[in-house]
Structure formats: structure tokens, C-alpha cells
Design an enzyme around this catalytic site. Structure first.
Site, mmCIF file in Angstrom:
data_model
loop_
_atom_site.group_PDB
_atom_site.id
_atom_site.type_symbol
_atom_site.label_atom_id
_atom_site.label_comp_id
_atom_site.label_asym_id
_atom_site.label_seq_id
_atom_site.Cartn_x
_atom_site.Cartn_y
_atom_site.Cartn_z
ATOM 1 N N SER A 115 44.187 30.255 5.183
ATOM 2 C CA SER A 115 44.989 28.861 5.387
ATOM 3 C C SER A 115 45.205 28.452 4.632
ATOM 4 C CB SER A 115 44.689 28.156 6.185
ATOM 5 O OG SER A 115 44.921 28.903 7.621
ATOM 6 N N PHE A 294 35.670 13.768 16.540
ATOM 7 C CA PHE A 294 34.948 13.940 17.268
ATOM 8 C C PHE A 294 34.230 14.637 18.294
ATOM 9 C CE2 PHE A 294 39.397 11.680 17.825
ATOM 10 C CZ PHE A 294 39.447 11.045 18.514
ATOM 11 N N GLU A 295 33.919 16.230 17.562
ATOM 12 C CA GLU A 295 33.295 16.607 17.475
ATOM 13 C C GLU A 295 32.341 16.803 15.909
ATOM 14 O OE1 GLU A 295 32.276 18.364 19.787
ATOM 15 O OE2 GLU A 295 33.407 17.410 21.441
ATOM 16 N N GLU A 336 47.926 19.271 13.131
ATOM 17 C CA GLU A 336 48.051 20.016 12.946
ATOM 18 C C GLU A 336 47.518 20.913 13.887
ATOM 19 O OE1 GLU A 336 44.880 23.981 10.568
ATOM 20 O OE2 GLU A 336 44.786 21.469 10.877
ATOM 21 N N ASP A 341 44.965 29.162 15.616
ATOM 22 C CA ASP A 341 44.544 30.942 14.985
ATOM 23 C C ASP A 341 43.140 30.816 14.945
ATOM 24 O OD1 ASP A 341 44.268 31.343 11.655
ATOM 25 O OD2 ASP A 341 42.909 30.960 11.802
ATOM 26 N N HIS A 345 42.662 34.519 15.968
ATOM 27 C CA HIS A 345 41.045 35.305 15.626
ATOM 28 C C HIS A 345 40.147 35.969 16.649
ATOM 29 C CE1 HIS A 345 41.716 34.871 11.591
ATOM 30 N NE2 HIS A 345 41.730 33.655 11.077
#
Length: 546
Positions: A115, A294-295, A336, A341, A345
Site C-alpha cells: 500500500s 477514535f481508536e 480511504e 484490505d 488479508h
């Protein structure tokens, strides 16, 4: 089994076979006129379309991380089926864009991109080496001392230099691979904080990605996603998960980059939020800068999101646009869909497809808040994945359902979706496991894969580009992925393309309409989804065993 019982069972199976062999689809589609009308409607739209050469005041770039063509097709079918249709005929928001192209995704040292090198191409217009961000191919992965002299800047920087407001929104950490090239220059995509860097690399003067986020372009108006723990000193408790040591701050330099971000904006309304409730209270008209994390790391998958604490991607896009659009000189916004992705995976197609639906909803939301006349919107991907959709499935076959028939090798059914490699490979007594023993619609179901790997990989085929707005007609044919940054910069007269602004162009004569256009047929019926024919074969095998 008694003869009478066998006869009854056979009769039931014949009835079921007769039902299942019938593929249901809208009745209008049986008539050639339906398809003639559909084509004429599309042709009329194309003939009446004018290539806009107005300067693009605003730029919107949507990147689906790992969103290849098979992912888009499967998402289209899924969304259509969720709305009661067969799915194949459904139209995503990105499908409505009038111009499409293909992007080649290789990197300078890789046939199949990661990426970071792909995003450097998309955002900076320069191909580079894998695992490096915001650097040309003269830099070497993981070697700090090769970075000097090889920095390349992004379209976000070009827009900022032109006086536009800029920002980005993601569902992963804001220091992640696809975002990093927008503002950072690093020979290692994994240097999220200084704690992730070897001591010798820090001593050579390289800075971690979080540090560069705050310092390289300090006046980015909107930054939204995850990644809190890379911004705060080591052992700092997380506000949402204070007792979780894995969520604590990581920084070794003792700097609170969130506070530093605020300090760099004196006299401005710079707002930091870490939950949805606080985001809902943000007044875009009174907010100059917004940092929303937020995380501690990446945000959750949409199917697992706590919608009371974390906003959705369309929600974040909505707030970002309302802040950025106040600038009369326009804006650049990067959005994004970062969790497509990871879903792939993990070999979990349902997670990936729902994330793609979410990105498409963000595209739809943005269209409501912008004007096609002055906003160039581009939707694309950095790379693809090994997801496959196959099996001669019937029209309306559930996207997470089974192929048309059982395998003619091992006699077992297979799902329409599968992966070329990944964690879905499994053998039971030396044979492929039977997917009908599992709930293939569960969002943690792993589709079967041909090659066993702990994680499924990227794939190297071209990815689609969808474009709408001023100069969108530049996006045609097959191009290098680097073309996207250059074409968008040309459309908005940014950077080296600033001199290409042309104020008054001669008007293009209107294209005559097609004569006697028939009315557009209405497809109101929502056909029912029929059982997969894999079940038919299953019953036949069962009967043979009696």
C-alpha cells in the site's frame, strides 16, 4: 427404506428440481426491447455529455485499500441483494461516474505493490520502492541515511500551497500506509511512532510518521481515523480503554503530539475529539481544525463497529466536507476505505465487501455535499486482492452462497467467492473441507483458498478508476497509477500545472439528441432469490446413497 417412502421422496425432489432449475429475474428482461432501451438510454447520456474544462476548485480522492474489480462486482451484487433484487443489475454510486480508466499498480521494485509504494504513486505522482512512503526510488527500505535528497511531495501539499483547505479521513490509523505519503517521508512504513523505530535509525535523524503528521504540514485542517497510541507518551492510559495496556501511549520522546498539534494553532479553533458523541457536537462553521482519533490503533470493521462510540466513514466524510468547503479557494480531501484490505488479508470476504459498501456510501454522501461543476471526484484503489467470483452461478445466487454444481474432482460443493491464497486453506482427512458444514454468510467465515498462507496477499492486476467533474475526461484508457495525482493537479491548476489555467474556452456545440427515444422501463418487481443449485446436487447424491 420402504418403496412408498422412496417414491414420495423422489416426487418431492422432482418438484424441488423443477422449482430450483427456474432462474427468476425481472420479466421485462425477457424482451429484446428492454435491452435496446437500456442501451439507447446509456447512449443518449453519453452523447449529451460534455467534457468540462473548467478549473476544478475542489478535489476529492476516494481510495479503497485493496478494492479490485472482483471486490467491486461482488459488492454491487451484495448491495443489490440487500435491497431485495437479484444484485447483478444494481448500480453503485461509483458506477454512475461517466469516466473510467485502469491503473497499473506495480512499484519500481515490485510486480505486486504494497500500500505504501502504491499510495506514493497515487498521491505524489512518482513510483517508488515497496514499504517506503513519500520518497523516490533512490531511497532504500529501512535505511534512514538513504532518505535525504529523495523526498517527494504530495497533491495534498500542492493543494495546501495553493491556498486550499486539505484533509483526510480513514477507517484505519492515520499513520498507516495509504495516508503516510500525503504528509510524511519515511523509508519504513511501520515507523508509526518513535517506539517502532530502531535506536540507530532515530539517531540518524529520521522522524517517525506520527511526528511528521503534526510537524511537516502543521495546518492540515481535517485529520480523522484511528491511531491515538502513537501520539501520546509511553504508558499514557487510553481514554476509552484505560485498563488495557495494549492501548496505552507508545512514544519514547515523552511528547504528547495531540497537545502539540493544538499548540501549533494559536488563535484558531483547533478541536480534538476521540468519540462519536464529541464529533456530533462539532460545529463545522466554527471549527478551523479538527483532529479526531477514535481508536488506539485501527478503527473497527463496520460489521463490528460500536456505533455509539465510533462514527462511520460516511459520517466522517460528511463532517470533513462541511469544514473544508468553507474555503473560497476550495479544498482537497482524501477518503480511504482502509478496512477493505484487512478483511481480505484475513480471508473474510464479507468483512471486505461491507467495507467497500461503506466507501461507496461515502462517495454518495460526498456527491450530495459538492457540485459536479466545480469538484473533480476520483475513486480508485491502490492495489487488488486474490478474491475470485466464479462457478457458473445462477442469476440472483446469494453472493456468499455456493457455485452452480459440486466439484467434479472431490464431489463437494464450493462457494462462489474464494481466494487464490490465504488462511482459508484447510484439509480434513486429506481432503478439502466441505463448506456446507459452515455458515458461509457469517462475517467471520473464511472463504477457501488454493494456497495456504497465514494472511492472504495482494494481487497485481490493474485497478479501476472512476472520475466525475471538471477534466474527468482525462481519466480514460490504461495509465500508470502515478497519472492520478498529475491529472488531478492539472484539473485544479496545482504545483507545476498552475500555468495551465485557462479562463475562457470556446463553447462546444451541443450534440443532437437521438430521435424518438422510448420511455425508460420501470423495473419495480424485486425477484425472489432461489436456492443455489448446489443443494440440488446434494439431494441427488443423497438419493443415490439410499
Amino acid at each position: 427404506m420402504r418403496p412408498v417412502s422412496t417414491l414420495v421422496l423422489c416426487l418431492c425432489c422432482c418438484i424441488f428440481l423443477s422449482f430450483a432449475a427456474t432462474v427468476f429475474f425481472p420479466d421485462e428482461e425477457r424482451k429484446p426491447q428492454f435491452w435496446f432501451d437500456l442501451a439507447q438510454r446509456r447512449l443518449q447520456s453519453r452523447l449529451s455529455q460534455r467534457d468540462s474544462t473548467s478549473t476544478a476548485r475542489n478535489l476529492l480522492l476516494f481510495i479503497g485499500d485493496g478494492m479490485g474489480l472482483n471486490t467491486i462486482t461482488a459488492t454491487r451484487i451484495l448491495k443489490g441483494q440487500l435491497r431485495g433484487g437479484t444484485g447483478e443489475e444494481f448500480t453503485l454510486a461509483m458506477d454512475t461516474f461517466p469516466y473510467t480508466a485502469l491503473s497499473k499498480t506495480y512499484c519500481t521494485d515490485a510486480q505486486i505493490a504494497d500500500s505504501t509504494c502504491a499510495a506514493t504513486a497515487l498521491l505524489c505522482g512518482v513510483k517508488t520502492n515497496k514499504f517506503t512512503a513519500g520518497l523516490s526510488a533512490g531511497a532504500t527500505y529501512d535505511r534512514c541515511n538513504t532518505s535525504d535528497g529523495h523526498h517527494v511531495t504530495s497533491i495534498l501539499r500542492w493543494a495546501k500551497d495553493a491556498g486550499k483547505s486539505v484533509g483526510f479521513v480513514t477507517t484505519v490509523r492515520v499513520q498507516h500506509a495509504t495516508l503516510a505519503p500525503a504528509y510524511a517521508h519515511t523509508p519504513n512504513r511501520y515507523w508509526y511512532s518513535d517506539a517502532n523505530m530502531p535506536a540507530e535509525q532515530r539517531q540518524q535523524g529520521c522522524k517517525d510518521i506520527a511526528h511528521q503528521l503534526v510537524h511537516n504540514i502543521p495546518d492540515i485542517e481535517v485529520i480523522m481515523g484511528g491511531g491515538r497510541k502513537y501520539m501520546t507518551p509511553a504508558a499514557t492510559p487510553d481514554p476509552e480503554y484505560p485498563s488495557d495496556s495494549r492501548s496505552q501511549g507508545l512514544r519514547l520522546d515523552g511528547v504528547n503530539l495531540i497537545q502539540k498539534w493544538k499548540d501549533l494553532k494559536p488563535g484558531k479553533n483547533a478541536t480534538y475529539v476521540w468519540n462519536k458523541a464529541d464529533l456530533d457536537r462539532v460545529d463545522p462553521d466554527k471549527t478551523d481544525y479538527l483532529l479526531a482519533l477514535f481508536e488506539p490503533g485501527d478503527m473497527s470493521f463496520e460489521l463490528e463497529r460500536n456505533n455509539t462510540t465510533d462514527p462511520s466513514l460516511p459520517d466522517m466524510t460528511d463532517v470533513a466536507l462541511k469544514i473544508l468547503r468553507k474555503n473560497p479557494k476550495g479544498f482537497f480531501l482524501l477518503v480511504e476505505g482502509g478496512q477493505i484490505d484487512p478483511g481480505h488479508h484475513q480471508g473474510k470476504a464479507k468483512l471486505a465487501l461491507y467495507e467497500t459498501m461503506l466507501l461507496d456510501e461515502a462517495v454518495e454522501r460526498a456527491a450530495l455535499l459538492t457540485s459536479e461543476s466545480d469538484t473533480l471526484t476520483v475513486v480508485s484503489a491502490d492495489h487488488s486482492h486474490t478474491l475470485s467470483l466464479g462457478g457458473y452461478t445462477d442469476r440472483g445466487n446469494p453472493i456468499f452462497g455456493f457455485g452452480y454444481q459440486v466439484s467434479d474432482v472431490d464431489g463437494m460443493p464450493y462457494t462462489a467467492l474464494s481466494y487464490g491464497n490465504g488462511p482459508g486453506f484447510s484439509l480434513v482427512n486429506g481432503s478439502r473441507r466441505n463448506p456446507q458444514m459452515y455458515n458461509t454468510s457469517d462475517h467471520h467465515y473464511q472463504q477457501q483458498s488454493a494456497v495456504p498462507l497465514i494472511e492472504e496477499t495482494h494481487s497485481g492486476e490493474d485497478v479501476p478508476v472512476f472520475a466525475r467533474g471538471p477534466w474527468a475526461h482525462l481519466f480514460r484508457g490504461t495509465n500508470e497509477d502515478t497519472f492520478i495525482a498529475h491529472a488531478m493537479a492539472y484539473a485544479a491548476c496545482l504545483g507545476r500545472y498552475a500555468s495551465h489555467c485557462i479562463a475562457d474556452l470556446p463553447k462546444v456545440p451541443a450534440v443532437p439528441s437521438l430521435p424518438n427515444m422510448p420511455s425508460w422501463p420501470s423495473v419495480s418487481a424485486c425477484p425472489r432469490l432461489v436456492p443455489s443449485l448446489a443443494w440440488v446436487h446434494f439431494i441427488l447424491v443423497f438419493l443415490l446413497l439410499l
